[in-house]
Write an enzyme that holds these catalytic residues in place. Structure first.
Site, PDB file in Angstrom:
ATOM      1  N   LYS A  24      19.781   8.054  40.430  1.00 24.19           N
ATOM      2  CA  LYS A  24      20.793   8.924  41.060  1.00 24.19           C
ATOM      3  C   LYS A  24      20.060  10.150  41.571  1.00 24.19           C
ATOM      4  O   LYS A  24      19.018  10.526  41.033  1.00 24.19           O
ATOM      5  CB  LYS A  24      21.850   9.348  40.033  1.00 24.19           C
ATOM      6  CG  LYS A  24      23.152   9.766  40.653  1.00 24.19           C
ATOM      7  CD  LYS A  24      24.058   8.574  40.895  1.00 24.19           C
ATOM      8  CE  LYS A  24      25.271   8.908  41.710  1.00 24.19           C
ATOM      9  NZ  LYS A  24      26.226   7.783  41.727  1.00 24.19           N
ATOM     10  N   GLN A  29      24.802   4.506  35.672  1.00 24.42           N
ATOM     11  CA  GLN A  29      24.382   3.512  36.670  1.00 24.42           C
ATOM     12  C   GLN A  29      23.600   2.363  36.025  1.00 24.42           C
ATOM     13  O   GLN A  29      23.682   1.229  36.497  1.00 24.42           O
ATOM     14  CB  GLN A  29      23.533   4.220  37.738  1.00 24.42           C
ATOM     15  CG  GLN A  29      23.502   3.530  39.094  1.00 24.42           C
ATOM     16  CD  GLN A  29      24.707   3.843  39.964  1.00 24.42           C
ATOM     17  OE1 GLN A  29      25.123   4.987  40.046  1.00 24.42           O
ATOM     18  NE2 GLN A  29      25.246   2.838  40.615  1.00 24.42           N
ATOM     19  N   ASP A  63      27.393   9.085  47.639  1.00 23.24           N
ATOM     20  CA  ASP A  63      28.244   9.474  46.509  1.00 23.24           C
ATOM     21  C   ASP A  63      29.027  10.679  47.048  1.00 23.24           C
ATOM     22  O   ASP A  63      29.185  10.817  48.272  1.00 23.24           O
ATOM     23  CB  ASP A  63      27.399   9.830  45.263  1.00 23.24           C
ATOM     24  CG  ASP A  63      28.242   9.909  43.980  1.00 23.24           C
ATOM     25  OD1 ASP A  63      28.553   8.870  43.402  1.00 23.24           O
ATOM     26  OD2 ASP A  63      28.620  11.034  43.573  1.00 23.24           O
TER      27      ASP A  63
HETATM   28  P1  NDP Z   1      33.781  11.666  48.597  1.00 18.28           P
HETATM   29  O1  NDP Z   1      32.923  12.838  48.797  1.00 18.28           O
HETATM   30  O2  NDP Z   1      33.994  10.717  49.709  1.00 18.28           O
HETATM   31  O3  NDP Z   1      35.200  12.089  48.053  1.00 18.28           O
HETATM   32  C1  NDP Z   1      35.341  12.860  46.899  1.00 18.28           C
HETATM   33  C2  NDP Z   1      36.778  13.297  46.772  1.00 18.28           C
HETATM   34  O4  NDP Z   1      36.965  13.918  45.511  1.00 18.28           O
HETATM   35  C3  NDP Z   1      37.176  14.326  47.822  1.00 18.28           C
HETATM   36  O5  NDP Z   1      38.526  14.146  48.161  1.00 18.28           O
HETATM   37  C4  NDP Z   1      36.953  15.648  47.115  1.00 18.28           C
HETATM   38  O6  NDP Z   1      37.765  16.700  47.618  1.00 18.28           O
HETATM   39  C5  NDP Z   1      37.344  15.287  45.703  1.00 18.28           C
HETATM   40  N1  NDP Z   1      36.588  16.120  44.759  1.00 18.28           N
HETATM   41  C6  NDP Z   1      35.247  16.217  44.646  1.00 18.28           C
HETATM   42  N2  NDP Z   1      34.896  17.097  43.698  1.00 18.28           N
HETATM   43  C7  NDP Z   1      36.059  17.564  43.217  1.00 18.28           C
HETATM   44  C8  NDP Z   1      36.376  18.494  42.205  1.00 18.28           C
HETATM   45  N3  NDP Z   1      35.410  19.127  41.500  1.00 18.28           N
HETATM   46  N4  NDP Z   1      37.704  18.736  41.976  1.00 18.28           N
HETATM   47  C9  NDP Z   1      38.669  18.091  42.681  1.00 18.28           C
HETATM   48  N5  NDP Z   1      38.415  17.200  43.644  1.00 18.28           N
HETATM   49  C10 NDP Z   1      37.149  16.936  43.890  1.00 18.28           C
HETATM   50  O7  NDP Z   1      33.124  10.889  47.331  1.00 18.28           O
HETATM   51  P2  NDP Z   1      33.376   9.396  46.867  1.00 18.28           P
HETATM   52  O8  NDP Z   1      34.737   8.947  47.183  1.00 18.28           O
HETATM   53  O9  NDP Z   1      32.226   8.590  47.317  1.00 18.28           O
HETATM   54  O10 NDP Z   1      33.227   9.557  45.283  1.00 18.28           O
HETATM   55  C11 NDP Z   1      34.319   9.813  44.427  1.00 18.28           C
HETATM   56  C12 NDP Z   1      33.969   9.432  43.005  1.00 18.28           C
HETATM   57  O11 NDP Z   1      33.650   8.029  42.939  1.00 18.28           O
HETATM   58  C13 NDP Z   1      32.747  10.132  42.405  1.00 18.28           C
HETATM   59  O12 NDP Z   1      32.951  10.290  41.024  1.00 18.28           O
HETATM   60  C14 NDP Z   1      31.623   9.131  42.616  1.00 18.28           C
HETATM   61  O13 NDP Z   1      30.557   9.314  41.706  1.00 18.28           O
HETATM   62  C15 NDP Z   1      32.362   7.825  42.356  1.00 18.28           C
HETATM   63  N6  NDP Z   1      31.788   6.607  42.912  1.00 18.28           N
HETATM   64  C16 NDP Z   1      31.505   6.519  44.240  1.00 18.28           C
HETATM   65  C17 NDP Z   1      31.017   5.340  44.757  1.00 18.28           C
HETATM   66  C18 NDP Z   1      30.791   5.171  46.218  1.00 18.28           C
HETATM   67  O14 NDP Z   1      30.482   4.048  46.622  1.00 18.28           O
HETATM   68  N7  NDP Z   1      30.933   6.168  47.056  1.00 18.28           N
HETATM   69  C19 NDP Z   1      30.727   4.194  43.892  1.00 18.28           C
HETATM   70  C20 NDP Z   1      31.161   4.364  42.519  1.00 18.28           C
HETATM   71  C21 NDP Z   1      31.652   5.545  42.073  1.00 18.28           C
HETATM   72  P3  NDP Z   1      37.414  17.431  49.013  1.00 18.28           P
HETATM   73  O15 NDP Z   1      37.704  16.431  50.062  1.00 18.28           O
HETATM   74  O16 NDP Z   1      38.314  18.593  49.042  1.00 18.28           O
HETATM   75  O17 NDP Z   1      35.960  17.771  48.918  1.00 18.28           O
HETATM   76  O1  2IT Z   2      28.234   5.592  41.585  1.00 16.08           O
HETATM   77  C1  2IT Z   2      27.889   4.658  42.331  1.00 16.08           C
HETATM   78  O2  2IT Z   2      27.850   3.492  41.923  1.00 16.08           O
HETATM   79  C2  2IT Z   2      27.568   4.972  43.715  1.00 16.08           C
HETATM   80  N1  2IT Z   2      27.684   6.114  44.128  1.00 16.08           N
HETATM   81  C3  2IT Z   2      27.088   3.895  44.642  1.00 16.08           C
HETATM   82  C4  2IT Z   2      25.649   3.564  44.399  1.00 16.08           C
HETATM   83  C5  2IT Z   2      25.016   2.640  45.396  1.00 16.08           C
HETATM   84  O3  2IT Z   2      23.795   2.505  45.317  1.00 16.08           O
HETATM   85  O4  2IT Z   2      25.701   2.041  46.239  1.00 16.08           O
END
Ligand code: NDP
Ligand code: 2IT
Length: 449
Positions: free
Chosen positions: A125, A110, A165
């Site tokens: 985080k 981050q 997240d």
């Molecule tokens: P969500 O919880 O909305 O979605 C996560 C997805 O990934 C779900 O479909 C989940 O499956 C799947 N998943 C999680 N863990 C595992 C695992 N161990 N094996 C297989 N599938 C897995 O999270 P986000 O979409 O917010 O986050 C996804 C990724 O993006 C993360 O790495 C996060 O750090 C990153 N990220 C998120 C941001 C944000 O704004 N939200 C910003 C930047 C990065 P299931 O539905 O079955 O649980």
């Molecule tokens: O990994 C990421 O950048 C996030 N989960 C979003 C962080 C934020 O403060 O919007």
């Protein structure tokens, strides 16, 4: 050289049993080694050692009562990593795998990501080893209240601003926000990703996924190509994945597969707006496995988690949007053999170091998460500004702003490639070096605090 390599050794020795954290630190160290070799001040002032050590790690007990009246105990955390550029900023993860190593790797990533946005954002985080799966709304609410009962004393809109997240979306942010407001008796923008009727940005849910596809668009433009008609794989089925797919559809690409923790869905006919809307109902409303999606469409097949994964499907572009280390070198080789030409990371550190190395060597365009998924935190930064001003920005203006920020990150990478004589399209080293230099200079200017 030996002395420089000792820096890394000492950091890994001082932080034993933190594999994910070591992985993230090693990647950045390898990128910036040539910079350290040329900059005696950075070395003498121990900038890398300082940047690797969190300013503060808060670890606490979270006790709550489940629907059966039984007491449950979880581990809660907030890693306040770096405040050189602004208040600590970064998401919260609720997942049973959460531990200090995972949160330190995420907080470390981050720092650089937030620096690349060009906004005044420090890095943090947090989260808990709580599993929201199978919990009732009441249980999730009581857990969030219990988490905030401790965390409230460490955060604030000018101190530390958490967001979502994995496992933390608008529902969880709502319960966390309500608790903070009640304890402090203050309506302030202490969290981002809020509902749009109570201070949230109109584009925050879309921002990470949309921003990712903007970044991929700019990467392709650089080689006179575009996303039109490209066959795409998007892993995950959560927030980032859903909106990456939405933007890909708008760009005229064909999304043929996505996944979740239960397996993957392959639909050779491709995603449509109607199918995506159904997927959102299955995942966000019903909170079910994507197998329920495949049940509805004859062209879609669900493969349960096992030997085969989503990366076995031939595609031009891949967007890992689920979790760390979800794609290894064997997957990378399969993808390349099947014609992959671009991979951009929506998740944080989804590719193993060996996979990244393979992509770089085999000339697959590779977009590192620090740069390509920065759109989410960038719009969080805009939500913070909006809250401080006491106003809303229109969605159309935010869309322009997000695109401009992603374009700017892309251009900064190209400038760094030029300045440091990196290989063409070496976004990995460019993102690490550009961001490190910025944060290191700010830390230097602020003295040894
Ligand atoms: P969500 O919880 O909305 O979605 C996560 C997805 O990934 C779900 O479909 C989940 O499956 C799947 N998943 C999680 N863990 C595992 C695992 N161990 N094996 C297989 N599938 C897995 O999270 P986000 O979409 O917010 O986050 C996804 C990724 O993006 C993360 O790495 C996060 O750090 C990153 N990220 C998120 C941001 C944000 O704004 N939200 C910003 C930047 C990065 P299931 O539905 O079955 O649980
Ligand atoms: O990994 C990421 O950048 C996030 N989960 C979003 C962080 C934020 O403060 O919007």
């Amino acid at each position: 050289m030996a002395a420089l390599n000792n820096i890394l050794k000492s950091i890994t020795q001082k932080n034993p049993h933190e594999a994910e954290y070591h992985q993230a630190v090693e990647e950045v160290f390898e990128s910036i080694l040539p910079v350290l070799k040329k900059n005696k001040t950075f070395v003498d002032e121990k900038l890398f050692e300082r940047i690797c050590e969190p300013e503060r790690v808060i670890s606490f007990r979270v006790c709550w009562t489940d629907d059966q009246g039984k007491v449950q105990v979880n581990k809660g955390f907030r890693v306040q990593m770096n405040s050189a550029l602004g208040p600590y900023k970064g998401g919260l993860r609720f997942h049973p795998s959460v531990n200090q190593s995972i949160l330190k790797f995420l907080a470390f990533e981050q720092i650089f990501k937030n620096a690349l946005t060009g906004l005044p954002l420090g890095a943090g985080k947090g989260g808990a080893d709580f599993d929201p799966k199978g919990k009732s709304d009441g249980e999730v609410m009581r857990f969030c209240q219990a988490w905030m009962m401790e965390a409230y004393r460490h955060i604030g809109h000018f101190t530390d601003i958490p967001a979502g997240d994995i496992g933390v979306g608008e529902r969880e942010i709502g319960y966390l926000f309500g608790t903070y407001k009640k304890i402090r008796n203050e309506f302030q923008g202490v969290l981002t990703g809020k509902g749009t009727d109570w201070g949230g940005s109109y584009l925050r849910p879309e921002a990470t996924g949309y921003g990712l596809i903007h970044f991929a668009h700019f990467m392709l433009t650089e080689v006179d190509d575009n996303l039109g008609n490209k066959t795409c794989l998007v892993s995950g089925a959560g927030n980032v994945s859903q909106f990456a797919m939405e933007k890909l559809l708008q760009e005229g690409a064909k999304v043929v597969a996505f996944s979740d923790s239960t397996g993957f869905v392959h639909d050779p006919e491709g995603m449509t707006e109607e199918k995506l809307s159904h997927l959102k109902t299955v995942k966000n409303g019903e909170r079910k496995s994507i197998s329920a999606f495949a049940d509805k469409y004859a062209s879609a097949t669900f493969t349960a988690k096992g030997n085969k994964n989503i990366w076995s499907i031939p595609a031009d572009c891949a967007f890992p949007c689920a979790t760390q280390n979800e794609l290894d070198v064997a997957d990378a080789k399969t993808l390349r053999k099947n014609g992959l030409m671009l991979l951009a990371e929506g998740a944080n550190m989804p590719c193993t170091p060996e996979a990244i190395n393979y992509f770089q060597k085999s000339k697959v365009l590779y977009g590192p998460g620090k740069a390509s998924n920065a759109g989410g935190v960038a719009v969080s930064g805009l939500e913070m500004t909006q809250n401080r001003m006491g106003r809303y920005w229109a969605k159309i203006d935010l869309e322009k702003e997000l695109r401009a920020i992603m374009k700017n990150i892309h251009e900064k990478c190209l400038e760094t490639i030029d300045k440091h004589h990196l290989e063409e399209q070496d976004y990995l080293n460019a993102a690490n070096i550009g961001a490190f230099e910025k944060v290191a200079k700010a830390m230097l200017a602020q003295g040894t605090v």
